[in-house]
Design an enzyme around this catalytic site. Structure first.
Site, PDB file in Angstrom:
ATOM      1  N   ASP A 346       7.858   4.533   5.383  1.00 35.59           N
ATOM      2  CA  ASP A 346       7.063   3.363   5.739  1.00 35.59           C
ATOM      3  C   ASP A 346       7.853   2.344   6.565  1.00 35.59           C
ATOM      4  OD1 ASP A 346       4.774   1.807   5.715  1.00 35.59           O
ATOM      5  OD2 ASP A 346       4.594   1.781   3.537  1.00 35.59           O
ATOM      6  N   GLU A 395      -0.120   7.038   9.415  1.00 33.89           N
ATOM      7  CA  GLU A 395      -1.056   5.948   9.231  1.00 33.89           C
ATOM      8  C   GLU A 395      -1.573   5.566  10.621  1.00 33.89           C
ATOM      9  OE1 GLU A 395      -1.353   1.969   6.469  1.00 33.89           O
ATOM     10  OE2 GLU A 395       0.531   2.375   7.487  1.00 33.89           O
ATOM     11  N   GLU A 401      -5.801   0.065   2.828  1.00 31.45           N
ATOM     12  CA  GLU A 401      -4.866  -0.897   2.235  1.00 31.45           C
ATOM     13  C   GLU A 401      -5.228  -2.335   2.609  1.00 31.45           C
ATOM     14  OE1 GLU A 401      -0.937  -0.097   3.615  1.00 31.45           O
ATOM     15  OE2 GLU A 401      -1.214  -1.137   5.506  1.00 31.45           O
TER      16      GLU A 401
END
Length: 811
Positions: A346, A395, A401
């Site tokens: 991430d 992503e 999210e």
């Protein structure tokens, strides 16, 4: 065919698509045509070594060839053998004394071109590519940021504000002709790109103003998918333009995953929660479970073993900065040795060449050790599904999210645009089907349909298991979804209104429809056309605000499906004689037997008694069969005192996934003084986030606590826990004393707790620290002990942060 004589224009064509490269006002330009009607006019050029390479250019020759690309897709819109045919022309150009080239490809679904720099090139500067698709069409774009998480929206080109927009960009020339702009084939030799709109044309702009290049450098492909919306949605051009995978490249196991972070952001710290989500994945017959931030190395092997019995694989989250550099990357081999299957990485949030070189490094190392990769906070796909099949998703999307803490609920309109734009270029980890999303404007059926409308190599269903169980139709449908797809078709839709996508797996078609309508609508389906004859249909839609099974159509008739405002529907279509619903649970398999779960390395090797067929060792260890069938395991070099190595014992399991047990090997203490807060844990549990090393408990995430501080005094080392915790540490060897102190941290004033120290399961000390007391010291005899346990329990109604301070083992 080679043409060595100078020309004023070069034509490349196949089928309905044609490209013409010509010199206009001394500069090269490319005209694109579909069915002989102009689509776009593209000015070409780049700066090389500080000079505009395209100025004063002449065509000096061209070389034509047919390029046949074949690959075996492991995931994506269609898995299995894939093929593409391109007409390719390399147009050689001369600018002054410099010779360079533009390579142009034309295929059945679009165009691509790239620049080949002169053999003397040392640096690449600004790009002068300008794409003119007219100013009377409509575009669907997102405001550019390097992690592609701004909302996508539609705008008439005449009204589109000047600014930067990220790939892919969809342009509607007319109702039957669309352009999708993107790029392919990028690695650490280049930087990423986006487009700048000036009110008239799109300028291709690279992330780095200047990069060092090798002579003859080839830029990434600039890609223009061209055709109807159905052709755009089904294109595989991005992958077809990417380099082939290396022989023996790691193949992933695509599928579906349970994921706890969305419904509980601190849940990655708790083994019991991860087991609960694993149990639901087992109920559904899914393949994976993802553990987000907060996981502890002490219990990950236990979760891997627990999940493996049902053929479920465990994936772990990490920030990219924790995997930056050769030393940090060694963690990947360790995690793989526990039986972990993949990683979610991430926060890369950059398109620079430097960051792409980081991508190169982690892609290579994860493949080497056998881990699949899911990139978050990342770039969008640019062909890596073909080049690096183990990169299962990205992503690069404003996904679910954003319901959690950003305060910007997703719109149905934003969702509808994705299958025509972002998801066209590759797998998209939107993390769909969030029934409990706050302020959600979409219906339940819209949410459910995202599981079909959106494709991802691993689809992470984000809501809590109880949300799915409370909607039995939804749970039943999600259990039916296959791990991979064989074909995709756009049945109906437009990015401004709705999307109806059909995906085939074997002889069944799965249909998902989502709408951005603000009033009721109807979608018509022809199930028989999908299966080539009489069809069985199972459909679920919105009726009075609830998920409801819809009536199947009469044989030979079309099906009219109601689409509620911002609603959706799903359907499964199979040949009439075949069952529509086929989901089954995988049986739980026995794990390998273990004679001892903790073994002390007293000599140079240990003997592991087990019925395991294989042993996976951590880096720097070997395992060989003994004469009596046991396993002889040894380190290449003696580990540090107090090191705890994890051995993974494997037997054959479901779908090629081993079912595993674990054994820990302790290197005993042999003199000296040891800081216990730096030692590995045999097990760890904490009620409020993970156990913190060197800082207070904080809230729920790793490293979120402040300094260890008691009554205004800071302490350099120790462990931060909550009022309900238990940590077990192996202490075999020459150690005889365990010393330190325990206190309530200043983070939680007016609280108290009970602290216990257990030696081999027997309480050796019981202390009651409170916010009003100084640290309470202890000195415990651990002579001959194997395990030391630190336990806390509540002594007040409020959350309490407890500090174990200056912990030492000594002789």
């Amino acid at each position: 065919m080679s043409h060595a004589t100078p020309a004023t224009a070069v034509e490349i064509s196949t089928g309905r698509r044609r490209a013409v490269l010509a010199i206009a006002d001394g500069r090269p330009a490319l005209e694109l045509l579909l069915d002989e009607a102009p689509l776009a006019f593209i000015a070409l050029g780049v700066d090389v070594d500080g000079a505009d390479l395209a100025a004063g250019t002449a065509i000096v020759g061209s070389d034509d060839r047919e390029v046949r690309e074949e690959w075996d897709a492991a995931l994506g819109k269609a898995t299995g053998p894939r093929a593409a045919v391109h007409r390719e022309t390399t147009v050689t150009l001369r600018s002054g004394t410099l010779t360079w080239a533009v390579v142009v490809r034309v295929s059945d679904d679009g165009f691509a071109f790239r620049y080949v720099l002169p053999a003397t090139a040392a640096s690449l500067g600004a790009e002068h590519t300008r794409i003119d698709a007219g100013d009377h069409g409509r575009a669907w774009v997102l405001e550019y940021q390097t992690w592609y998480e701004t909302p996508r929206f539609g705008s008439d080109l005449r009204d589109l504000a000047a600014g930067s927009y990220g790939f892919p960009v969809l342009v509607e020339c007319d109702p039957q002709r669309f352009l999708l702009l993107s790029e392919s084939d990028i690695d650490g030799r280049s930087s990423g790109a986006h487009v700048d709109w000036d009110g008239t044309v799109f300028h291709v702009t690279t992330a780095d103003d200047r990069i060092e290049v090798e002579p003859g450098h080839r830029t990434p492909w600039r890609v223009i998918v061209a055709g109807t919306l159905a052709e755009v949605v089904a294109t595989e051009l991005i992958d077809a333009l990417a380099p082939a995978a290396q022989p023996g490249a790691l193949r992933p196991r695509p599928g579906r995953a349970a994921w706890s972070w969305w419904s509980s952001q601190y849940s990655g710290a708790y083994l019991d929660v991860q087991k609960r989500f694993t149990d639901f994945a087992a109920e559904q017959g899914w393949e994976h479970v993802l553990v987000d931030c907060g996981w502890d190395a002490a219990w990950v092997p236990e979760l891997v073993s627990y999940a493996s019995a049902r053929g479920i694989q465990v994936h772990l989250w990490s920030a990219w900065s924790d995997l930056d550099g050769a030393e940090a990357l060694r963690s990947l081999a360790l995690w793989r040795s526990w039986g972990v299957a993949g990683i979610k990485v991430d926060f890369m949030e950059s398109e620079s060449q430097e960051r792409y070189r980081w991508y190169d490094a982690i892609i290579a190392e994860s493949a080497r050790v056998g881990l699949v990769v899911n990139f978050h906070g990342s770039v969008i796909p640019r062909g890596w599904a073909r080049t690096h099949p183990h990169v299962v998703s990205y992503e690069g999307i404003r996904g679910a999210e954003y319901y959690v803490f950003y305060g910007h609920p997703l719109t149905a309109a934003h969702n509808v645009i994705q299958p025509f734009t972002r998801n066209v270029v590759g797998s998209m980890d939107y993390t769909p089907v969030t029934f409990s999303a706050p302020e959600r404007e979409t219906t339940d059926a819209h949410e459910l349909a995202l599981g079909v409308v959106y494709e991802s190599g691993i689809t992470h269903f984000a809501d809590d298991p109880d949300q799915y169980r409370s909607r039995p139709l939804a749970a039943a449908f999600l259990a039916e979804l296959p791990a991979t797809w064989d074909e995709v078709r756009l049945l109906d839709g437009h990015p401004d209104t709705h999307a109806v996508v059909a995906r085939r797996s074997g002889d069944r078609w799965f249909i998902g429809g989502i709408g951005a309508h603000t009033s009721d609508a109807v979608v018509e389906l022809d199930p028989a056309a999908l299966v080539g004859g009489p069809a069985a249909v199972w459909a679920i839609g919105d009726v009075d605000g609830a998920l409801t099974e819809l009536a199947a159509p009469e044989p030979g008739t079309r099906m009219r499906v109601p689409l509620a405002p911002r609603g959706g529907f799903v359907a499964v279509v199979a040949p009439a004689a075949a069952p529509v619903r086929r989901a089954v649970q995988r049986a739980e398999l026995p794990r390998p037997t273990v004679a001892e779960s903790l073994i002390v390395l007293r000599g140079t090797e240990v003997t592991v008694g087990t019925d395991a067929a294989a042993v996976r060792t951590p880096p720097g260890w070997t395992a060989d069969r003994g004469a009596d069938g046991e396993w002889i395991v040894a380190p290449l070099h003696r580990p540090d005192q107090g090191d705890v190595a994890v051995l993974t014992l494997e037997n054959p399991g479901h779908d090629g996934v081993p079912v595993v047990s674990h054994v820990r090997v302790l290197t005993p203490f042999d003199g000296g003084v040891h800081d216990v807060s730096r030692l590995p844990f045999v097990s760890a549990r904490n009620a409020v986030g993970p156990v913190e090393r060197g800082r207070a408990n904080g809230g729920g995430d790793p490293r979120d606590g402040g300094p260890l501080q008691v009554r205004g005094v800071s302490y350099p080392d120790g462990l931060g826990v909550s009022q309900d915790s238990e940590i077990t540490i192996a202490v075999a060897g020459s150690a005889t004393r365990f010393t330190g102190s325990v206190a309530v941290d200043d983070e939680t004033p007016d609280t108290a707790a009970v602290a216990e120290i257990l030696v081999d399961g027997v309480t050796a000390a019981r202390l009651t620290p409170s916010a009003t007391t100084a640290p309470l010291p202890f000195d415990i005899d651990v002579t001959g002990a194997s395990l030391l346990t630190l336990r806390t329990s509540p002594d007040s109604a409020d959350e309490t942060h407890v500090d174990w301070l200056t912990l030492r083992l000594s002789e």
